[in-house]
Design a protein around this motif. Structure first.
Motif, short mmCIF file in Angstrom:
data_model
loop_
_atom_site.label_atom_id
_atom_site.label_comp_id
_atom_site.label_asym_id
_atom_site.label_seq_id
_atom_site.Cartn_x
_atom_site.Cartn_y
_atom_site.Cartn_z
N ASN A 1 0.99 -1.47 -0.03
CA ASN A 1 -0.03 0.00 -0.12
C ASN A 1 0.80 1.38 0.10
O ASN A 1 0.45 2.35 0.74
CB ASN A 1 -1.06 -0.16 1.09
CG ASN A 1 -1.98 -1.01 1.02
OD1 ASN A 1 -2.56 -1.24 0.01
ND2 ASN A 1 -2.26 -1.52 2.08
N SER B 1 2.54 4.37 -2.41
CA SER B 1 2.44 4.90 -3.74
C SER B 1 3.86 4.83 -4.22
O SER B 1 4.96 4.90 -3.35
CB SER B 1 1.86 6.33 -3.73
OG SER B 1 2.37 7.07 -3.09
N SER C 1 2.21 7.60 -9.86
CA SER C 1 1.67 7.03 -8.91
C SER C 1 2.13 7.82 -7.50
O SER C 1 1.45 8.14 -6.59
CB SER C 1 2.01 5.64 -8.57
OG SER C 1 2.09 5.09 -7.55
N LEU D 1 0.42 11.48 -7.81
CA LEU D 1 -0.96 11.57 -7.65
C LEU D 1 -1.18 10.75 -6.01
O LEU D 1 -2.19 10.96 -5.75
CB LEU D 1 -1.71 10.78 -8.63
CG LEU D 1 -1.65 11.30 -10.15
CD1 LEU D 1 -2.14 10.37 -11.18
CD2 LEU D 1 -2.09 12.70 -10.20
N ASP D 2 -0.20 10.31 -5.76
CA ASP D 2 -0.45 9.77 -4.44
C ASP D 2 -1.46 8.52 -4.31
O ASP D 2 -2.44 8.30 -3.57
CB ASP D 2 -0.45 10.42 -3.15
CG ASP D 2 -0.21 9.87 -1.75
OD1 ASP D 2 0.59 9.07 -1.89
OD2 ASP D 2 -0.86 10.44 -0.96
N ILE D 3 -1.24 7.61 -5.69
CA ILE D 3 -2.17 6.62 -5.75
C ILE D 3 -1.27 5.20 -5.55
O ILE D 3 -0.20 5.11 -6.11
CB ILE D 3 -3.04 6.62 -6.99
CG1 ILE D 3 -2.00 6.65 -8.13
CG2 ILE D 3 -4.07 7.92 -6.79
CD1 ILE D 3 -2.81 6.58 -9.30
N VAL D 4 -2.23 4.34 -5.17
CA VAL D 4 -1.40 2.90 -4.74
C VAL D 4 -1.53 1.94 -6.12
O VAL D 4 -2.85 2.02 -6.34
CB VAL D 4 -1.65 2.30 -3.40
CG1 VAL D 4 -1.08 1.09 -3.38
CG2 VAL D 4 -1.41 3.43 -2.43
N ASP E 1 -2.08 -1.38 -7.57
CA ASP E 1 -2.20 -2.67 -7.05
C ASP E 1 -0.86 -3.79 -6.93
O ASP E 1 -0.17 -3.67 -7.96
CB ASP E 1 -3.27 -3.40 -7.96
CG ASP E 1 -4.79 -2.92 -7.51
OD1 ASP E 1 -5.01 -2.15 -6.60
OD2 ASP E 1 -5.59 -3.14 -8.42
N ARG F 1 -5.16 5.88 -16.37
CA ARG F 1 -6.49 5.61 -16.07
C ARG F 1 -6.88 4.12 -15.61
O ARG F 1 -7.43 3.80 -14.83
CB ARG F 1 -7.48 5.88 -17.30
CG ARG F 1 -8.57 6.62 -16.84
CD ARG F 1 -9.73 6.99 -18.01
NE ARG F 1 -9.70 6.17 -19.06
CZ ARG F 1 -9.10 6.42 -20.31
NH1 ARG F 1 -8.87 7.68 -20.58
NH2 ARG F 1 -9.18 5.55 -21.46
N GLN G 1 -5.55 3.31 -12.20
CA GLN G 1 -6.59 3.86 -11.18
C GLN G 1 -7.90 3.11 -11.12
O GLN G 1 -8.60 2.94 -9.82
CB GLN G 1 -7.11 5.36 -11.30
CG GLN G 1 -5.90 6.25 -10.93
CD GLN G 1 -6.02 7.56 -11.42
OE1 GLN G 1 -6.33 7.76 -12.78
NE2 GLN G 1 -6.39 8.63 -10.53
N LYS H 1 -10.20 0.02 -10.24
CA LYS H 1 -10.01 -1.04 -9.50
C LYS H 1 -10.70 -2.58 -10.10
O LYS H 1 -11.66 -2.25 -10.64
CB LYS H 1 -10.36 -0.87 -8.11
CG LYS H 1 -9.67 0.03 -7.35
CD LYS H 1 -8.08 -0.60 -6.83
CE LYS H 1 -7.50 0.83 -6.63
NZ LYS H 1 -6.08 0.69 -6.23
#
Ligand code: TYD
Ligand code: MG
Length: 461
Positions: free
Chosen positions: A294, A296, A383, A386-389, A391, A456, A459, A461
């Motif tokens: 988890n 980023s 990642s 944008l601070d997104i994790v 998978d 996209r 992001q 899921k």
């Protein structure tokens, strides 16, 4: 009559020879790379080569290539699979192999282990050291195991003595540790100087071919990353191997950069333990140990080294800069490539990266120069920004073009299968590769045509 010139000048980088010194090399345009070295003396060399393999003049007739019979080279297996593979299937009889690497990386350990393997198998081996005393060699050997009487050791730096010993003993394999410590008394210059290193290597080549001895020559790498002085050394030998890794870390990578008897770019992965180097048979697993959960800025991709796919984790950290000039740093990938990918993100996705520091790292200390990793590097940067994790079971493959398009990469099937083996479920790949792959059981193949679409899909899921 003018006296024949005793010395000539060489470019340390590319090996260009010139009668006079120059500030900039006319061949590779590097500055300050010229060094003086003794000129080769062909007459002397001919007299000296008592073991020369020169054919009789009469034999040198031209014949149609179709009629030449190729001999299958004789190889000695070391039973260290990683090492055999890098050499292209074992040690070729009469070959000269240069083993380069930073001091302390484990070159002597590796070669001592190889010597043990082949001497246990009944081959006669001579290990010549100019770096350490025999008792130091013994201390290292004790960590590795017990040795048979087929392995002889000698502490010597005088090339005349080494030549005599090799001719008299006729071992099947010899190790010279290292080329920077041996010297020819009749050549000017200190041991390790360009002239000495070249002359000694040339003589080892003659000995290897003339006596059919496979000779391994250790060469320390200088700060600039070349085997001391010369690239010139690289083209004088049959095979060049580099032993790399972070000396604080435990993994080591043996990389074939030139091989007259096999493919290059093969790598062997080892781990340095208390009892010597041990082979890492499944490097992908090894490279992914300790992946953060988890977090980023982390994604896995697959690089093909030689014929072998290896999964690697790519990490990026993007943070708002405190300085006027943002800091950029890359470890394991090309710095310029990273900047290019950052520019693509700025231009095509409108990221404000000029206000951010950016660091990209390939975990495990490997160096990868493959455009197939572009998409993964770009996703790692995005990642983190944008601070997104991403998978944990996702990998990304693809080359990124300047317009932000995602392009196909070679050996995509092998890469996806390697990811599948390690339990990855989702592969973001170039759309153009989808057709060729059709479907792979248990893996969700997501085709993307440009970087926008790729971000996209990450992001979703
Ligand atoms: P060495 O082979 O001497 O390096 P090089 O010949 O490339 O200069 O090995 C250097 C390091 O390896 C040294 O710091 C100690 C470590 N080492 C181990 O961790 N385990 C071992 O079994 C051996 C022999 C060495
Ligand atoms: Mg050493």
């Amino acid at each position: 009559m003018a006296k024949a010139k005793e010395t000539i000048f060489f470019c340390k980088e590319c090996g260009y020879e010139s009668a006079k010194w120059a500030g900039q090399c006319p061949a590779c345009h590097e500055w300050n790379t010229f060094v003086e070295a003794p000129a080769e003396r062909p007459v002397k060399a001919a007299v000296r080569s008592s073991v020369s393999v020169q054919k009789n003049k009469g034999e040198q007739k031209q014949i149609p290539l179709a009629q030449v019979t190729a001999l299958e080279e004789e190889r000695i297996k070391t039973h260290m699979e990683e090492f055999d593979r890098v050499l292209g299937g074992g040690i070729v009889k009469g070959s000269l192999v240069l083993v380069g690497g930073d001091p302390g990386i484990g070159k002597s350990t590796l070669l001592t282990q190889i010597c043990k393997m082949v001497s246990d198998d009944g081959h006669k081996v001579l290990y010549i050291t100019g770096e350490e005393s025999l008792s130091q060699i013994k201390m290292r050997a004790d960590r590795i195991g017990t040795f048979s009487d087929n392995l002889l050791v000698m502490a010597e730096t005088d090339l005349d003595v080494i030549e005599e010993t090799l001719s008299a003993e006729q071992p099947e394999i010899a190790v010279i540790d290292s080329i920077q410590t041996v010297y020819r008394p009749d050549v000017n210059g200190a041991p390790g100087s360009l002239g000495q290193v070249r002359e000694c290597t040339a003589l080892f080549m003659q000995l290897a071919k003339g006596l059919g001895i496979s000779i391994f020559v250790v060469g320390h790498v200088t700060k600039e990353g070349v085997v001391a002085g010369p690239r010139t050394l690289e083209h004088m030998v049959d095979t060049v191997l580099y032993f790399e890794g972070e000396s604080q870390g435990t993994y080591r990578i043996l990389r074939g950069v030139k091989n007259r008897f096999g493919s290059t770019n093969e790598i062997g992965v080892f781990e340095m333990r208390a009892d010597g180097l041990s082979e890492v048979k499944n490097p992908s697993e090894f490279m992914l140990i300790g992946r953060p959960e988890n977090a980023s800025g982390s994604i896995v991709s697959c690089s093909v080294e030689g014929t072998r796919p290896i999964l690697v984790e790519i990490q990026a950290l993007v943070a708002r800069t405190a300085l006027g000039n943002p800091r950029r740093s890359s470890t394991g990938i090309d710095y310029n490539r990273m900047n290019l990918l950052i520019a693509v993100l700025e231009k095509r996705l409108g990221f404000q990266l000029s206000e951010c520091d950016a660091y990209v790292n390939i975990v495990g200390g490997v160096k990868i120069n493959e455009t197939a990793l572009d998409l993964a590097i770009l996703i790692a940067i995005a990642s983190s920004y944008l601070d997104i994790v991403v998978d944990a079971d996702t990998i990304a493959l693809g080359e990124v073009g300047l317009s932000g398009e995602v392009r196909n990469v070679s050996m995509i099937e092998a890469r996806v299968n390697e990811a599948k083996k390690l339990g990855f479920k989702k592969c973001i790949i170039p759309k153009s590769a989808l057709q060729a792959l059709r479907s792979i059981d248990g893996v969700n193949l997501v085709g993307v045509s440009d970087v926008k679409e790729a971000i996209r899909k990450v992001q979703e899921k």
